[in-house]
Motif scaffolding. Structure first.
Motif, PDB file in Angstrom:
ATOM      1  N   MET A  27      55.022  22.404 108.365  1.00 44.48           N
ATOM      2  CA  MET A  27      54.172  23.185 109.342  1.00 44.48           C
ATOM      3  C   MET A  27      53.681  22.149 109.783  1.00 44.48           C
ATOM      4  N   LEU A  28      52.975  22.886 111.353  1.00 43.64           N
ATOM      5  CA  LEU A  28      52.856  21.706 112.733  1.00 43.64           C
ATOM      6  C   LEU A  28      51.581  21.515 112.961  1.00 43.64           C
ATOM      7  N   TYR A  29      50.411  20.506 113.280  1.00 41.83           N
ATOM      8  CA  TYR A  29      48.773  20.585 113.551  1.00 41.83           C
ATOM      9  C   TYR A  29      49.139  19.474 114.605  1.00 41.83           C
ATOM     10  N   VAL A  30      48.283  20.222 115.483  1.00 37.20           N
ATOM     11  CA  VAL A  30      48.441  19.617 117.076  1.00 37.20           C
ATOM     12  C   VAL A  30      46.560  19.745 117.039  1.00 37.20           C
ATOM     13  N   ARG A  50      45.657  14.604 118.984  1.00 39.64           N
ATOM     14  CA  ARG A  50      46.661  14.677 117.701  1.00 39.64           C
ATOM     15  C   ARG A  50      47.967  14.943 117.483  1.00 39.64           C
ATOM     16  N   SER A  51      48.797  14.705 116.491  1.00 35.93           N
ATOM     17  CA  SER A  51      50.425  15.949 115.727  1.00 35.93           C
ATOM     18  C   SER A  51      50.116  15.769 114.453  1.00 35.93           C
ATOM     19  N   ALA A  52      50.757  15.795 113.597  1.00 38.45           N
ATOM     20  CA  ALA A  52      51.035  16.072 112.015  1.00 38.45           C
ATOM     21  C   ALA A  52      51.693  16.902 111.603  1.00 38.45           C
ATOM     22  N   LEU A  82      46.389  18.968 108.691  1.00 39.60           N
ATOM     23  CA  LEU A  82      47.457  19.650 108.189  1.00 39.60           C
ATOM     24  C   LEU A  82      47.319  20.502 106.481  1.00 39.60           C
ATOM     25  N   THR A  83      47.215  18.755 105.643  1.00 38.36           N
ATOM     26  CA  THR A  83      46.790  19.179 104.117  1.00 38.36           C
ATOM     27  C   THR A  83      45.599  20.629 104.244  1.00 38.36           C
ATOM     28  N   GLY A  84      45.003  20.172 104.805  1.00 33.88           N
ATOM     29  CA  GLY A  84      43.363  20.911 104.549  1.00 33.88           C
ATOM     30  C   GLY A  84      44.001  21.899 104.463  1.00 33.88           C
TER      31      GLY A  84
END
Length: 399
Positions: free
Chosen positions: A211-214, A221-223, A196-198
């Motif tokens: 912002m959501l990352y899956v 995994r999710s962040a 997510l940071t990248g």
């Protein structure tokens, strides 16, 4: 109203961060965002230039007087390593200060890749990369690591992750081992957060705050990022999304976890398990010209069959993606991100999975007139975790 920041060090880093946000920025543009006198900013820019953190990059357009000097960060002043430790493969990258990869290596996380072997391999790759690039060891700020969780960021340990092919991945003091092996300062974070940071770094000029990352792969995994910062819970359980119940009387994956959990429907393991079960039961899975024995079925054979147009495999993938879409809708209805990044080998395996998951999610999201989230595979894709791990070190460094 400009930013008011206490402390010389924090001002210096804040100005550096602002310069890094765009190429070729003028002193006037920096002044617009900071409560500093012109003379104070001039001295700070001169100091940062003399030290090597930034450099003059030319002149801007004149607005009636002298053309303004433009600044940008010095990409080759220092360097950072980013390491991705995942279940299927791992990636090590060497980055300059603009987060451009100078070298990248990827290797399989097979049965031989124990924690000890991985640390040894990373040490060898670090030395080789620095040698080939002609970079002195003391010019490296550190190494960021994005790893499969659960883990303890404070203790620098990987705790008890599931589904590694090699034995021994339990209670591993990874940060200490890597620091001793490489001589570098190491920061450990879970891979979903670094991915997510990248991805957020890549779209930093869009000023996205939520912002959501899956990640959809062997596991889920999710962040989540809120107000521009990664959200950390009381414990690191990045795989909790996999335990989201979407069918109360549904199956469990390998007899563990919640019944009807998302990971039992939408993960590499779930697909492999379902196709093996159908094949053992004699149900039609393969086209007449191609047949794979149940014990030989793996994700690679499934993707190959999907690419050749196997209707049975296509149906299984589409159904799995639909369940993923339901899980995404549940998350989005709770978190309301501006942008959703989907990554992982299953997302990138075929457009069918990605497109189906998004379509189902959009059908089940509660929209208000002002809320329409954007979906993306991201710009970094399979290098997101390693790049984000390096960006994490970049954010935390002192000038």
């Amino acid at each position: 109203m400009g930013k008011h920041i206490k402390g010389v060090t924090s001002i210096k880093k804040a100005v550096y961060d602002r310069i890094a946000m765009q190429d070729d920025i003028s002193k006037a543009e920096i002044m617009n965002e900071f409560q500093m006198t012109s003379s104070s900013l001039t001295r700070l820019l001169e100091e940062m230039t003399n030290e090597g953190w930034i450099m003059e990059s030319g002149f801007g357009q004149s607005t009636g007087g002298r053309r303004p000097i433009l600044y940008r960060i010095n990409a080759n002043f220092r360097y950072i390593f980013g390491l991705d430790i995942s279940r299927i493969y791992s990636v090590l990258g060497l980055y300059d200060m603009r987060m451009q990869p100078l070298a990248m290596v990827r290797w399989s996380m097979d049965e031989s890749m124990t924690p000890e072997r991985l640390v040894q391999h990373v040490q060898q790759q670090v030395e080789q990369m620095l040698s080939e690039q002609g970079i002195a060891h003391n010019l490296v700020i550190g190494m960021g690591v994005g790893a499969v969780g659960p883990l303890s960021r404070e203790q620098g340990k990987i705790l008890n992750p599931l589904y590694f092919a090699a034995p021994g991945w339990k209670d591993i003091p990874l940060r200490r081992w890597l620091e001793e092996a490489t001589g570098l300062s190491v920061t450990l974070e879970n891979g979903a957060n670094t991915a997510l940071t990248g991805e957020h770094w890549m779209v930093r000029d869009e000023h996205i705050q939520h912002m959501l990352y899956v990640h959809v792969g062997t596991g889920l995994r999710s962040a989540m990022m809120s107000n521009g910062h990664v959200v950390h819970g009381a414990v690191d359980m990045e795989g909790s999304i996999g335990q989201m119940i979407i069918q109360t009387d549904g199956p469990r994956l390998h007899g563990a976890g919640n019944y009807g959990a998302l990971e039992a429907f939408a993960s590499v393991q779930a697909l492999e398990q379902q196709v093996r079960a159908r094949s053992k039961m004699g149900r039609s899975v393969w086209d007449s010209q191609v047949a794979v024995k149940p014990e030989a079925i793996n994700f690679t054979t499934l993707v190959q069959s999907l690419e050749t147009g196997n209707d049975h495999i296509k149906e299984i993938f589409a159904q799995s993606a639909a369940y993923m879409g339901i899980g995404l809708a549940n998350l989005i209805n709770i978190l309301h991100p501006e942008k959703i990044i989907l990554g992982g080998v299953l997302i990138n395996s075929h457009d069918l999975f990605y497109n189906t998951a998004i379509a189902v999610a959009e059908q089940n999201i509660y929209y208000s007139n002002s809320y329409r989230p954007v979906f993306s595979k991201g710009l970094l894709e399979e290098n997101a975790v390693a790049t984000g791990a390096a960006v994490m070190v970049w954010h935390e460094m002192d000038l």
